[in-house]
Design a protein around this motif. Sequence first.
Motif, PDB file in Angstrom:
ATOM      1  N   ASN A  31       0.819  -1.212   0.000  1.00 23.91           N
ATOM      2  CA  ASN A  31       0.000   0.000   0.000  1.00 23.91           C
ATOM      3  C   ASN A  31       0.849   1.257   0.000  1.00 23.91           C
ATOM      4  O   ASN A  31       0.393   2.315   0.420  1.00 23.91           O
ATOM      5  N   ARG A  32       2.116   1.097  -0.449  1.00 27.79           N
ATOM      6  CA  ARG A  32       3.007   2.247  -0.647  1.00 27.79           C
ATOM      7  C   ARG A  32       3.331   2.989   0.632  1.00 27.79           C
ATOM      8  O   ARG A  32       3.440   4.206   0.647  1.00 27.79           O
ATOM      9  N   TYR A  33       3.411   2.267   1.717  1.00 27.13           N
ATOM     10  CA  TYR A  33       3.857   2.867   2.968  1.00 27.13           C
ATOM     11  C   TYR A  33       5.352   2.672   3.025  1.00 27.13           C
ATOM     12  O   TYR A  33       5.829   1.546   2.926  1.00 27.13           O
ATOM     13  N   SER A  34       6.119   3.763   3.133  1.00 27.70           N
ATOM     14  CA  SER A  34       7.553   3.614   2.917  1.00 27.70           C
ATOM     15  C   SER A  34       8.373   4.059   4.110  1.00 27.70           C
ATOM     16  O   SER A  34       8.991   5.101   4.098  1.00 27.70           O
ATOM     17  N   LEU A  35       8.350   3.295   5.162  1.00 29.76           N
ATOM     18  CA  LEU A  35       9.236   3.584   6.277  1.00 29.76           C
ATOM     19  C   LEU A  35      10.046   2.341   6.627  1.00 29.76           C
ATOM     20  O   LEU A  35      11.167   2.424   7.086  1.00 29.76           O
ATOM     21  N   LEU A  36       9.445   1.189   6.391  1.00 30.69           N
ATOM     22  CA  LEU A  36      10.097  -0.071   6.720  1.00 30.69           C
ATOM     23  C   LEU A  36      10.174  -0.934   5.464  1.00 30.69           C
ATOM     24  O   LEU A  36       9.201  -1.066   4.735  1.00 30.69           O
ATOM     25  N   TYR A  37      11.351  -1.490   5.206  1.00 31.01           N
ATOM     26  CA  TYR A  37      11.512  -2.385   4.071  1.00 31.01           C
ATOM     27  C   TYR A  37      12.387  -3.547   4.477  1.00 31.01           C
ATOM     28  O   TYR A  37      13.197  -3.427   5.374  1.00 31.01           O
ATOM     29  N   GLY A  38      12.255  -4.649   3.772  1.00 33.08           N
ATOM     30  CA  GLY A  38      13.242  -5.706   3.883  1.00 33.08           C
ATOM     31  C   GLY A  38      12.775  -6.910   4.651  1.00 33.08           C
ATOM     32  O   GLY A  38      11.628  -7.009   5.078  1.00 33.08           O
ATOM     33  N   MET A  40      14.596 -10.515   7.064  1.00 35.93           N
ATOM     34  CA  MET A  40      15.569 -10.800   8.118  1.00 35.93           C
ATOM     35  C   MET A  40      17.007 -10.796   7.621  1.00 35.93           C
ATOM     36  O   MET A  40      17.926 -10.888   8.415  1.00 35.93           O
ATOM     37  N   LEU A  41      17.227 -10.734   6.317  1.00 36.68           N
ATOM     38  CA  LEU A  41      18.600 -10.706   5.823  1.00 36.68           C
ATOM     39  C   LEU A  41      19.115  -9.275   5.785  1.00 36.68           C
ATOM     40  O   LEU A  41      20.270  -9.009   6.098  1.00 36.68           O
ATOM     41  N   SER A  42      18.260  -8.376   5.388  1.00 35.96           N
ATOM     42  CA  SER A  42      18.627  -6.971   5.385  1.00 35.96           C
ATOM     43  C   SER A  42      17.338  -6.186   5.512  1.00 35.96           C
ATOM     44  O   SER A  42      16.335  -6.532   4.922  1.00 35.96           O
ATOM     45  N   PHE A  43      17.406  -5.145   6.283  1.00 34.54           N
ATOM     46  CA  PHE A  43      16.185  -4.481   6.692  1.00 34.54           C
ATOM     47  C   PHE A  43      16.506  -3.017   6.848  1.00 34.54           C
ATOM     48  O   PHE A  43      17.623  -2.670   7.204  1.00 34.54           O
ATOM     49  N   HIS A  44      15.578  -2.141   6.497  1.00 36.33           N
ATOM     50  CA  HIS A  44      15.832  -0.790   6.962  1.00 36.33           C
ATOM     51  C   HIS A  44      14.580  -0.105   7.469  1.00 36.33           C
ATOM     52  O   HIS A  44      13.497  -0.278   6.953  1.00 36.33           O
ATOM     53  N   PHE A  45      14.810   0.632   8.519  1.00 35.36           N
ATOM     54  CA  PHE A  45      13.761   1.395   9.175  1.00 35.36           C
ATOM     55  C   PHE A  45      14.143   2.855   9.042  1.00 35.36           C
ATOM     56  O   PHE A  45      15.170   3.275   9.570  1.00 35.36           O
TER      57      PHE A  45
END
Lengths: 285, 165
Positions: A31-38, A40-45
């Motif tokens: 739904n195009r919410y863009s604060l958290l991605y990724g 358990m291998l690589s993640f960004h907040f």
Amino acid sequence: MMKKPSIKTYRRLCQLLIIVLFIVIPVLNKNRYSLLYGNMLSFHFWVIPLADPLAVLQLTLKNFSITFDSFVGAFLSLLVAFGLGTVFCSWMCPFGFLSELAVNFSKKFLPRNYKGPGIVASGFKFKLVIFLVGIGFFLIFSTTPVLNQLSLPAWYTRFFQYFFGQGYFSLSILVIAAVLLIEFIAQKRIWCRYICPQSVLLSLTKRLNNKRLIVGFNPEKCRCKGAREHCTESCSLSLKPKNVWNLKDMECTNCGDCIVACKQVGKALTFQVGGGKRDSRGEPL
Amino acid sequence: MSVNRFLRPPGARTEKEFLSRCLQCGQCAQVCIFDCIVMHTGFNPFVAGTPEINPKVAACHLCMRCSAICPSDALHDIPIEQVRMGFAEIDRKKCYQWAEFLLCRSCYERCPIKWVAMKLERGEYPVITDKCAGCGLCEHVCPAKAITVTPTRYVEKGRKKDGGK
């Protein structure tokens, strides 16, 4: 008066948060919410990257280069392990949570078949062999970091990425279920203790720090000598919590279950900073 | 052309280098606003979880969000003129315009780098130049199915060494 929640309550909340978070993230992203991605291998907040140190180590060894993002991500993960021990395994890992539940349910519903601390006392050597063989295989024969595929938390998160991101039902959930079933029958956390290569780097990092958080043991207070040991029974990894104050210990994940169990008996086990046995005033013996 | 033909996201390095750098975290797939990047499914340990694009299903619009977010630089953040995901080829017998069947400029209208990657010969007939990024949008929109994109990673071994960049 309300009872003060125990460490275990906080831990379960933390684990549940991660379990739910990685189901919610793919839905939010869709739904195009863009604060958290990724996963358990690589993640960004937001701007904070986090990465699986093993995945980053593999890329670094293969390419002799490392990007800023993955370096910071791996560094932050290792920093937590350096200070607090392998708390990732007991407080965050989604597979660790499921595996813990499987073993605990098994102990409740099946007759206990506890036979000492396990097949081999130290599962760490097993993991180290898998870790080294995997890295060797990757460096010599493969172009893809194959050890990533042994990461069950990554497969857990990837399942929801596939499911909500592209509408694909991945069979990885069956692999996880199979491992859980084996652990349920064996009443041992086989994957976490003997296989998981992702925890090797975390364990090695925590070993570097002599002032890390560990479960300390005060023999003066222990009241169950020779009798039924609540701490050993409560440990889902089948370790002996009375021995993990030793700084050489590689396997204790600081989950705090033994501390909660010991609270009713003698309060001999407590979290402490730095190794060694302590007396009741916290002075080294 | 095999059924499994797929492109790597824009900015991907050469296939070998790409695979050895990809963390398989799926952030590129999650950030893709056109939902064209999907993660490779299945249990093949050498490709599972790596991103791919099937232009027939959904094509890349070269927005370059994926290469900006890639934490391990498996996807280079480069200007779209330098992207080489593949090469598009027009089958002139099938193309409505070349076959003098209809006036159709679907591919030209959608090309993200118009007049660089795709030109109109005599103002009407679409021609793909060697600056084509291979995003697959033209293949996706072509009503005659006359365009196919060959992924760069198929031809890397041999003549084009730095093709994946």
